[in-house]
Structure formats: C-alpha cells, structure tokens
Enzyme design. Structure first.
Site, PDB file in Angstrom:
ATOM      1  N   GLU A  68      -2.350 -62.229 -78.807  1.00 42.66           N
ATOM      2  CA  GLU A  68      -1.060 -61.811 -79.345  1.00 42.66           C
ATOM      3  C   GLU A  68      -0.310 -62.997 -79.944  1.00 42.66           C
ATOM      4  O   GLU A  68       0.243 -62.915 -81.052  1.00 42.66           O
ATOM      5  CB  GLU A  68      -0.216 -61.154 -78.257  1.00 42.66           C
ATOM      6  CG  GLU A  68       1.173 -60.720 -78.722  1.00 42.66           C
ATOM      7  CD  GLU A  68       1.110 -59.682 -79.823  1.00 42.66           C
ATOM      8  OE1 GLU A  68       1.646 -59.957 -80.914  1.00 42.66           O
ATOM      9  OE2 GLU A  68       0.524 -58.609 -79.608  1.00 42.66           O
ATOM     10  N   ASP A  72       0.831 -63.528 -83.967  1.00 42.11           N
ATOM     11  CA  ASP A  72       2.226 -63.695 -84.367  1.00 42.11           C
ATOM     12  C   ASP A  72       2.431 -64.993 -85.144  1.00 42.11           C
ATOM     13  O   ASP A  72       3.065 -65.008 -86.212  1.00 42.11           O
ATOM     14  CB  ASP A  72       3.131 -63.682 -83.134  1.00 42.11           C
ATOM     15  CG  ASP A  72       3.177 -62.327 -82.449  1.00 42.11           C
ATOM     16  OD1 ASP A  72       2.748 -61.346 -83.068  1.00 42.11           O
ATOM     17  OD2 ASP A  72       3.635 -62.266 -81.296  1.00 42.11           O
ATOM     18  N   SER A 276       2.438 -55.059 -83.599  1.00 37.16           N
ATOM     19  CA  SER A 276       2.673 -56.466 -83.300  1.00 37.16           C
ATOM     20  C   SER A 276       2.145 -57.364 -84.413  1.00 37.16           C
ATOM     21  O   SER A 276       2.397 -58.570 -84.408  1.00 37.16           O
ATOM     22  CB  SER A 276       2.035 -56.852 -81.963  1.00 37.16           C
ATOM     23  OG  SER A 276       0.664 -56.512 -81.953  1.00 37.16           O
ATOM     24  N   ASP A 318       8.043 -45.342-100.492  1.00 42.28           N
ATOM     25  CA  ASP A 318       8.139 -44.214 -99.565  1.00 42.28           C
ATOM     26  C   ASP A 318       6.743 -43.797 -99.118  1.00 42.28           C
ATOM     27  O   ASP A 318       5.830 -43.642 -99.932  1.00 42.28           O
ATOM     28  CB  ASP A 318       8.844 -43.049-100.253  1.00 42.28           C
ATOM     29  CG  ASP A 318       9.276 -41.964 -99.283  1.00 42.28           C
ATOM     30  OD1 ASP A 318       9.157 -42.193 -98.050  1.00 42.28           O
ATOM     31  OD2 ASP A 318       9.729 -40.902 -99.739  1.00 42.28           O
ATOM     32  N   GLY A 343      11.377 -39.765 -97.768  1.00 40.39           N
ATOM     33  CA  GLY A 343      12.578 -40.372 -97.204  1.00 40.39           C
ATOM     34  C   GLY A 343      12.296 -40.975 -95.835  1.00 40.39           C
ATOM     35  O   GLY A 343      11.148 -41.193 -95.452  1.00 40.39           O
ATOM     36  N   ASP A 345      11.662 -41.256 -91.924  1.00 37.51           N
ATOM     37  CA  ASP A 345      11.074 -40.418 -90.884  1.00 37.51           C
ATOM     38  C   ASP A 345      10.750 -41.294 -89.684  1.00 37.51           C
ATOM     39  O   ASP A 345      10.629 -42.523 -89.805  1.00 37.51           O
ATOM     40  CB  ASP A 345       9.812 -39.710 -91.393  1.00 37.51           C
ATOM     41  CG  ASP A 345       8.777 -40.670 -91.948  1.00 37.51           C
ATOM     42  OD1 ASP A 345       8.183 -41.428 -91.162  1.00 37.51           O
ATOM     43  OD2 ASP A 345       8.573 -40.691 -93.176  1.00 37.51           O
TER      44      ASP A 345
END
Length: 553
Positions: A68, A72, A276, A318, A343, A345
């Site tokens: 992880e 990152d 992540s 979108d 749009g 959601d």
C-alpha cells in the site's frame, strides 16, 4: 493521457503528503526502480515522519508490509513531479482523529493529503465525526485539501464476502466526510475500452465504494446533483434497494482509474487495483492545480468540494456505466448498491476529470474558491413513514435480545431507553451533542444533534427502526450472530419484568440525568453473565462476569 495531463512537472513551492498506517513501510529502492522503469525524474521522498521507511522490512515481508505504501508514494509522485512529498506514518489507535489534530497544528502542513484507508461508519461515535469535521475544516481554511479513497467493497460491508446473509449498506469514513474529497475507482481505458465504474463482476479486482453517510448530513452544495440522480433512477430498474439514508452526505465526489496499476514491490513489478490507487492519483492532480496557482501568486485550493460541484460541467468526463453491489473479488453480490447514471451518482461521483480543463477552471478563482451561500438543510430519511400516532413522552423503548432467531428463547440482554426527551451525550465530562428517541405505533426514530438541546436546526442524522422481532441483528459488539432482538415501546420502564433477575445472572448498567436519582433514570442495559457472545467476523468472543469483561481469541 486519457485525463489530458499535458505537463506533470509541478512546483517546488507546492507540497503533498500521504497518510499511512497498519504497519506499512515504503521502500526507497522500489521507488527508484519504479521511476527508472517509467523514465520519471529520480526524486526521493522529501520527508518521512513516523520511522516507516525501510527496504529491509519491505523485502523481508515479500511486499506485505509495503504494498500500500509503495503504491501511494510511487503514483502521487509520478502524477505530480517536482513536488515536495511527505510520508506520514501514524500508529495511533483512534484511526485518523489524533493524526488530523496533529497535522492541523503543524506550522506548514502539506497542501494536499491522500488517505488510502477507511472504515465502516458504524464503528465510530457521533462525537468522533464532529471532532474530525472541525479539524478537517481547520485544515481547509489553511489551504489544505484532504483526498480519500471511497473503499473497495462497493456500497456494502466487507464482511459480506463470507455470505450474502451479511449484506447491508456500509458507508465508509473518511470518504463520507463533507470536508474530504472522496475518490472512486474506474476501469476500462487500461485495456483501450470505455471508462466505467470499477467492479468485481465486470472483471475488476475490487468494486468502487460509494453511497450515503448515515452520520453526516447532505451538504447544500451537493443537494442539486443528488436530487438529479434520484430523478434519473426513481421508478426504474436502477432505483436502489432500501436501507440507506437518502439525505446523508453522498460519495464519491470524483473518480480515477483504479485497475491494474504497475507498482514496484520488494524488487518486483506487480499489478495492483483499488481506490487506494485512485486517491493518490487525484491528490497528485490537485498538486498540479496548486502548482499552477502558486506560480502566478495565488493560494492553494484547500477545500475544493463546493467548487467541484458548482463548475463540474467544465471539466468532468461523465461516467454512466457501472454499479457497486458486489464486494471485491466478486465473492458476493448484494441487493444493496447503486448504478452509475448521467451526472453525479454514488458509484463514480461527478466522473473523472480533464486535468487541463480543471486547472484552467481553478485558475479563474481568486484566493477564495466559490462556496454556496445557502446553509445546509436538516437531513431527513429516504424511507417514508406513516403518519405517527401521538408519541409517548416520556416513555420507554426496550430492546430484548435472545439466543435464538425467533425472540422466544433465552434472554441474553435487555436495554431500555427513555423516549420523548432530549438526552445529552458526553465524551468523558464534555457534552458533545444530544439525541432523542421517538416512538409511534410502528417505528422508533432516533434523532442526533450537534448541540445539547436537540435543536432541529442542529440535526446531524436520523435513524429509523421498526418495532417487533428481527433476526440476525448486526450490532457493534455482537455482529452476525444467529440471534434475534425484539424492539418495543411502552409507557413504563419494563426492563425488570423481562429479566428473571437484575443482579444474578445479569449485570446492569444504569444512566441517570443528574445524581443517580431513580426518578430521572434515562437508560438501563442488563447483560447476561457467563454467556458467550461470539463474533465470528473478528474471530473473537466476549463474556461478561461481573465486574469483568473478558475477550477470547
């Protein structure tokens, strides 16, 4: 690139940071290998706080202790090059709160943070949410942007991986904070296909998280976008299954690719997926925005959420395909979940962003980004209620727990709470809010407030529970047991009548309004002693034997 990033070179005046936890170390050697493979500038992490920089720990664990962290570090620095990067490792037990307090008191914190960690809202107290929002607000006023992953198990709890019997909506924190920009995951372009919401049932390794907070009310700057979403889905086959708080804070806000990222881990290159990955990528994009603004003498952007919603049509791609009903690895798919539509959601948010257009839009702002002037409206519930009968004020709500599924076997615990009056909540000796329980003929409504007077204008959230017997109840301590609870309202306290004794074999905890005066008893909870409360999802069990509370592995 698909997001129209024309220049990855940021500014030395800008800065960015990463929140890390759970024993994660980043490997400087892996970072160098990653940068060399992709022809990136060979830049080190500028600052490491928390002593979690180690090639040795990464390589000895075969990547388990660094996957992880490496993801990152490598991708935030790849997107925003030449920007000073700080790696914050935090070992505190309270997840994010102590960390955000510490960062809020730093003289010069990084301009943007990426947070690739999250947890179920159900495990956090109301006072925790309120405290975090205050600290996050402080950072936003100082020009700091908080970006967080929306989660990898769709709209539901990760424990549903064991069985569809565990399916329930599980909004995640900190993505559900109004002062955090939540980032969902997409897939498709990595294979030359159209961009859709990332989900395990469509070939993704994870399902992008999203939904509606059960604790934080919907902000006013998001209301129009969410209303349009419900206009799209109501009465169609995309209308979501019941059980969520329609008027809670909706998330994610935006999305970015989250499938098959090549990461250098313990000397090898591995494909990794997850929100992540999406979070540090979007945080890097914000560093590019900050770099452009700082270069012409403007401020960093800070809290961007209102501006994102107010100007989205200028820079969003979108995304109208995808859903988040399944947990990661396609082990289980639930009725609970949402579909992507035109749009905003609760799968992909507003969509992914055209970075060049985003920078151009944010360059038009002065040192204060646009925010709405309309105050947030008080939240209400998605589930319609019948016209309530006269409430019992004061009265009592009693919840009786049973060892079987039919509310007829051995009684394991009984809790009674006064209804119809305002109850002040305390964190130690500090009053942090209030709540009120209201009964009618069918439901119990629990209302939460940020003040100590149950003022309607200070409403934080509302929960609704049906009276009667329910099986397999999920509970903060005793989740997923095969037992049942019966919730009933009455005009008198009837805890004692439901238990053979209140002393032995039960131990009781009572709360009073004032000095232990039985005339102002506000709540009582009696728990069966020597009874094993099994929690299979945590592989632990609990037993109460007065005065001890024992935990078993």
């Amino acid at each position: 690139t698909i997001y129209d990033i024309r220049n990855n070179k940021g500014s030395l005046m800008a800065s960015q940071g990463l929140y890390e936890a759970l024993g994660q170390y980043f490997s400087p050697t892996d970072l160098l290998n990653f940068q060399s493979l992709f022809g990136l500038p060979l830049e080190p992490v500028a600052s490491s706080i928390g002593s979690h920089k180690s090639d040795l720990r990464c390589y000895e664990s075969l990547g388990k202790d660094c996957a992880e962290a490496n993801l990152d570090v490598q991708y935030i620095m790849a997107v925003a090059q030449n920007v000073s990067t700080t790696y914050y490792y935090w070992s505190g037990e309270d997840f994010l709160l102590d960390w955000v307090k510490k960062v809020a008191n730093v003289k010069k914190p990084p301009n943007v943070f990426s947070i690739s960690y999250g947890m179920d809202e159900m495990g956090l107290a109301d006072s925790y949410f309120a405290s975090f929002e205050i600290e996050a607000m402080k950072l936003s006023l100082r020009g700091v942007t908080l970006v967080a992953a929306s989660g990898d198990d769709g709209a539901v709890t990760g424990t549903a991986k064991k069985s569809s019997d565990h399916c329930r909506y599980a909004p995640g924190f900190p993505a559900s904070s109004a002062y955090v920009t939540a980032v969902g995951a997409t897939m498709g372009p990595e294979k030359g296909l159209a961009e859709i919401g990332c989900s395990s049932d469509r070939g993704g390794l994870i399902t992008s998280g999203g939904g509606f907070s059960g604790s934080n009310p919907m902000p006013s700057w998001q209301a129009a976008a969410v209303e349009t979403y419900f206009d799209h889905v109501t009465g169609t086959d995309k209308e979501p299954f019941h059980g969520f708080n329609r008027h809670g804070r909706g998330y994610p806000d935006v999305s970015a690719l989250g499938h098959n990222y090549v990461v250098a881990i313990a000397g090898n290159f591995t494909a990794v997926s997850g929100t992540s990955a999406s979070s540090p990528v979007f945080a890097g994009i914000i560093s590019l925005v900050n770099s452009a603004r700082l270069a012409v003498g403007k401020s960093t952007v800070g809290w961007i959420n209102p501006a994102l919603y107010m100007t989205a049509e200028k820079f969003v791609f979108d995304i109208t395909e995808g859903a988040n009903h399944c947990v990661s690895a396609e082990s289980v798919c639930c009725n609970q979940g949402f579909y992507a539509v035109p749009g905003w959601d609760p799968v992909t948010g507003l969509g992914s962003v055209n970075v060049t257009a985003l920078i151009e839009t944010f360059m038009t702002f002065g040192n204060h980004l646009p925010t709405p002037t309309k105050p947030p409206s008080s939240p209400s519930l998605h589930t319609p209620k019948p016209t309530p009968a006269p409430t019992m004020a004061p009265g009592w709500m009693t919840v009786t727990g049973y060892a079987d599924e039919g509310c007829s076997g051995e009684v394991t615990d009984v809790a009674g709470t006064v209804t119809g009056v305002c109850l002040i909540e305390y964190d130690g000796s500090l009053a942090v809010g209030s709540r009120k329980y209201i009964c009618d003929d069918v439901y119990v409504t629990v209302e939460y407030y940020s003040d100590t007077k149950c003022s309607p204008s200070k409403t934080l959230g509302i929960d609704l529970y049906g009276q009667g017997c329910s099986r397999r109840v999920e509970n903060y301590y005793y989740s997923h047991n095969f037992f049942s609870k019966n919730l009933q309202c009455s005009s008198t306290l009837d805890v004692a009548s439901r238990l053979p004794k209140l002393t032995n074999p039960y131990v009781a905890h009572m709360s009073y309004d004032g000095n232990c005066d039985a005339n102002v008893l506000s709540s009582i909870h009696a728990i069966k002693q020597n009874h094993c409360f099994d929690v299979p999802t945590k592989q632990k069990s609990y037993m109460f034997v007065y005065p001890n509370y024992m935990i078993y592995s």
